[in-house]
Design an enzyme around this catalytic site. Structure first.
Site, PDB file in Angstrom:
ATOM      1  N   TYR A 144      31.916 102.467 -56.724  1.00 28.69           N
ATOM      2  CA  TYR A 144      31.899 103.061 -55.385  1.00 28.69           C
ATOM      3  C   TYR A 144      31.378 104.488 -55.485  1.00 28.69           C
ATOM      4  O   TYR A 144      31.817 105.247 -56.350  1.00 28.69           O
ATOM      5  CB  TYR A 144      33.314 103.061 -54.795  1.00 28.69           C
ATOM      6  CG  TYR A 144      33.408 103.645 -53.395  1.00 28.69           C
ATOM      7  CD1 TYR A 144      32.831 102.986 -52.314  1.00 28.69           C
ATOM      8  CD2 TYR A 144      34.087 104.840 -53.156  1.00 28.69           C
ATOM      9  CE1 TYR A 144      32.920 103.501 -51.028  1.00 28.69           C
ATOM     10  CE2 TYR A 144      34.187 105.358 -51.870  1.00 28.69           C
ATOM     11  CZ  TYR A 144      33.602 104.685 -50.804  1.00 28.69           C
ATOM     12  OH  TYR A 144      33.703 105.204 -49.527  1.00 28.69           O
ATOM     13  N   ASP A 239      28.816 109.638 -61.711  1.00 19.91           N
ATOM     14  CA  ASP A 239      29.678 109.914 -60.569  1.00 19.91           C
ATOM     15  C   ASP A 239      31.071 110.200 -61.126  1.00 19.91           C
ATOM     16  O   ASP A 239      31.828 109.289 -61.454  1.00 19.91           O
ATOM     17  CB  ASP A 239      29.682 108.714 -59.610  1.00 19.91           C
ATOM     18  CG  ASP A 239      30.624 108.929 -58.425  1.00 19.91           C
ATOM     19  OD1 ASP A 239      31.382 109.935 -58.448  1.00 19.91           O
ATOM     20  OD2 ASP A 239      30.607 108.102 -57.504  1.00 19.91           O
ATOM     21  N   LYS A 267      37.451 114.992 -55.091  1.00 23.18           N
ATOM     22  CA  LYS A 267      38.858 114.840 -55.462  1.00 23.18           C
ATOM     23  C   LYS A 267      39.430 116.077 -56.174  1.00 23.18           C
ATOM     24  O   LYS A 267      39.634 117.086 -55.501  1.00 23.18           O
ATOM     25  CB  LYS A 267      39.037 113.533 -56.232  1.00 23.18           C
ATOM     26  CG  LYS A 267      38.581 112.362 -55.327  1.00 23.18           C
ATOM     27  CD  LYS A 267      38.886 110.982 -55.799  1.00 23.18           C
ATOM     28  CE  LYS A 267      38.580 109.993 -54.672  1.00 23.18           C
ATOM     29  NZ  LYS A 267      37.596 109.004 -54.944  1.00 23.18           N
TER      30      LYS A 267
HETATM   31  C1  PLP Z   1      36.391 108.622 -53.930  1.00 17.00           C
HETATM   32  C2  PLP Z   1      35.078 108.398 -54.566  1.00 17.00           C
HETATM   33  C3  PLP Z   1      33.871 108.723 -53.919  1.00 17.00           C
HETATM   34  C4  PLP Z   1      33.819 109.161 -52.477  1.00 17.00           C
HETATM   35  O1  PLP Z   1      34.453 110.363 -52.270  1.00 17.00           O
HETATM   36  P1  PLP Z   1      34.939 110.734 -50.764  1.00 17.00           P
HETATM   37  O2  PLP Z   1      35.460 112.129 -50.909  1.00 17.00           O
HETATM   38  O3  PLP Z   1      35.951 109.723 -50.395  1.00 17.00           O
HETATM   39  O4  PLP Z   1      33.738 110.665 -49.887  1.00 17.00           O
HETATM   40  C5  PLP Z   1      32.696 108.616 -54.625  1.00 17.00           C
HETATM   41  N1  PLP Z   1      32.699 108.191 -55.904  1.00 17.00           N
HETATM   42  C6  PLP Z   1      33.822 107.863 -56.550  1.00 17.00           C
HETATM   43  C7  PLP Z   1      33.756 107.427 -57.970  1.00 17.00           C
HETATM   44  C8  PLP Z   1      35.044 107.933 -55.902  1.00 17.00           C
HETATM   45  O5  PLP Z   1      36.154 107.555 -56.540  1.00 17.00           O
END
Ligand code: PLP
Length: 426
Positions: A144, A239, A267
């Protein structure tokens, strides 16, 4: 435990907010039942609207690595707020946070702040496309990267053909530039690269996956991606929205010993306020406006409250890097306790763990990619989730999510959690 008031609040919310929530996973669709509404939280505990005290294993999906309402973060935000909440002009604290982040993370010279992980990944891909003058990207099924159009893609009919939209509203035109490979399967990546020679701008990957449960990359896979990208002139995007400042000071790059070309954050970097970021070496970052031609902007980007929370958080982690080890030890303790409890129940399960990320899948198939994660028994997962919640333990309300341990969790909390699992009927 009773969750009456939460249920009433949920009914009211559904009248005015689609599904009653502002992000779908919160609605409990995967596990059934009504979500609990939080009133406040401190340390390792949530206090809900019914007065229940709950041990929290999601920590706002990762940001609160030092526990809820961590004093240095709260105090920094309060003090900053008194001086104004937003200016749309440069402030010194943006440079302070940038300097600290760049000093902690390997292979980056400059960083740009945005407001979410979604924005960070979306912008990183645009930058990679601009820098390489190529259009296509490769992503992995089950990873994701936020909800921007280029990532809401599922595998198309043929493995080497382009992806197709997995949400209405994503156009076929966008989908054709995103190619889907399988996690931990380097051959699937090589096949795509061969079939799309000199057309691929970037490969984006969660270096330790957390969005199909926790999935650990094999060394062959993650090092192979690096080699392939270098050979083919493709940018490797890590990511690290989940893993950044969680697995180590330098995130997954440091732990895995693999260098990415662009790294995205979210995060933890915002300490619980809305912050995302993307970073790279000078050559790439200077391709961004206003120095370079790739456009990217944000009215609230680098917001002083968000920066002050992020700075307090990273300062604490930078000063006490042993936190990462103690968190990993707590996670290992939980893992062993869960194994003992689940072995007694005689049902098939897999536990994947890396650092302070852990997840349980109810399957006898080792979970190494999206397909194997999908073999989990969701009926068992529902009984597990609700059984634990009834005993005052909050786990992610979906089998496709990692749990995030936070430093405020004590060994007593972990023991209470293990005891709860022993008592839950699966
Ligand atoms: C949570 C997450 C996102 C998206 O971040 P948001 O602040 O919710 O837009 C993207 N990549 C990874 C790996 C994530 O865990």
């Amino acid at each position: 435990m009773i969750y009456q008031r939460s249920s009433a609040l949920f009914r009211e919310a559904k009248k005015y907010i689609p599904g009653g929530v502002n992000s779908p996973v919160r609605a409990f669709n995967a596990v059934g039942g009504d979500p609990i509404f939080v009133k406040e939280a401190k340390g390792a505990y949530l206090y809900d609207e019914d007065g229940n005290k709950i041990i929290d294993y999601i920590a706002s999906w990762g940001p609160l690595i030092l526990g809820h309402a961590y004093d240095p973060v709260i105090n920094a935000v309060i003090e900053k707020a008194k001086k104004g909440t937003s200016f749309g002009m440069p402030t010194e604290i943006e440079t302070e946070l940038a300097k600290l982040a760049v000093s902690m993370v390997p292979n980056i010279d400059k960083i740009r702040f945005v407001n979410s992980g979604t924005e960070a990944c979306m912008s990183a891909v645009r930058l990679a496309r601009g820098f390489t003058a190529k259009d296509k990207i490769i992503k992995f099924s089950g990873c994701y990267h936020g909800h921007s159009d280029s990532f809401l893609i599922e595998a198309g009919s043929g493995a080497v053909t382009f992806g197709s939209p997995n949400s209405p509203g994503v156009t076929a035109g966008t989908a054709k530039d995103t190619l889907l490979a399988n996690y931990n399967d380097l051959e699937s990546v090589k096949t795509l690269v061969e079939a799309n020679k000199r057309e691929i701008a970037a490969i984006i990957v969660e270096p330790v996956a957390g969005n199909m449960g926790c999935i650990i990359p094999t060394e062959e896979f993650i090092k192979g991606l690096r080699e392939l990208c270098t050979q083919e002139g493709i940018l490797l995007i890590f990511d690290e929205v989940m893993t950044g400042f969680r697995l180590a000071r330098g995130g997954a790059q440091e732990v895995l010993g693999v260098a990415a070309d662009i790294v995205t954050f979210g995060k933890v970097i915002g300490g619980g306020l809305p912050v995302g970021a993307f970073a790279a070496r000078n050559e790439i970052m200077d391709y961004l406006a206003p120095v370079g031609p790739v456009y990217q902007a944000g009215t609230l980007s680098g917001n002083p409250l968000a920066m002050s929370a992020g700075l307090a958080m990273l300062t604490a982690l930078n000063a006490k890097p042993e936190i990462f080890r103690s968190l990993a030890e707590k996670t290992e303790y939980l893992h062993k306790g869960f194994e003992k409890a689940l072995d007694k129940k005689g049902i098939p399960y897999q536990i994947n763990r890396f650092g302070s990320m852990i997840s349980v899948h109810f399957t006898d198939t080792p979970v190494v990619d999206f397909a194997s994660a999908a073999t989990g028994n969701n009926e068992t997962f529902k009984r597990y989730f609700h059984g634990m919640l009834n005993k005052g333990v909050y786990l992610p309300p979906s089998a496709f999510e990692s749990y995030f341990l936070n430093d405020a969790l004590s060994y007593k909390d972990l023991d209470d959690t293990i005891t709860a699992l022993e008592e839950v009927a699966l």
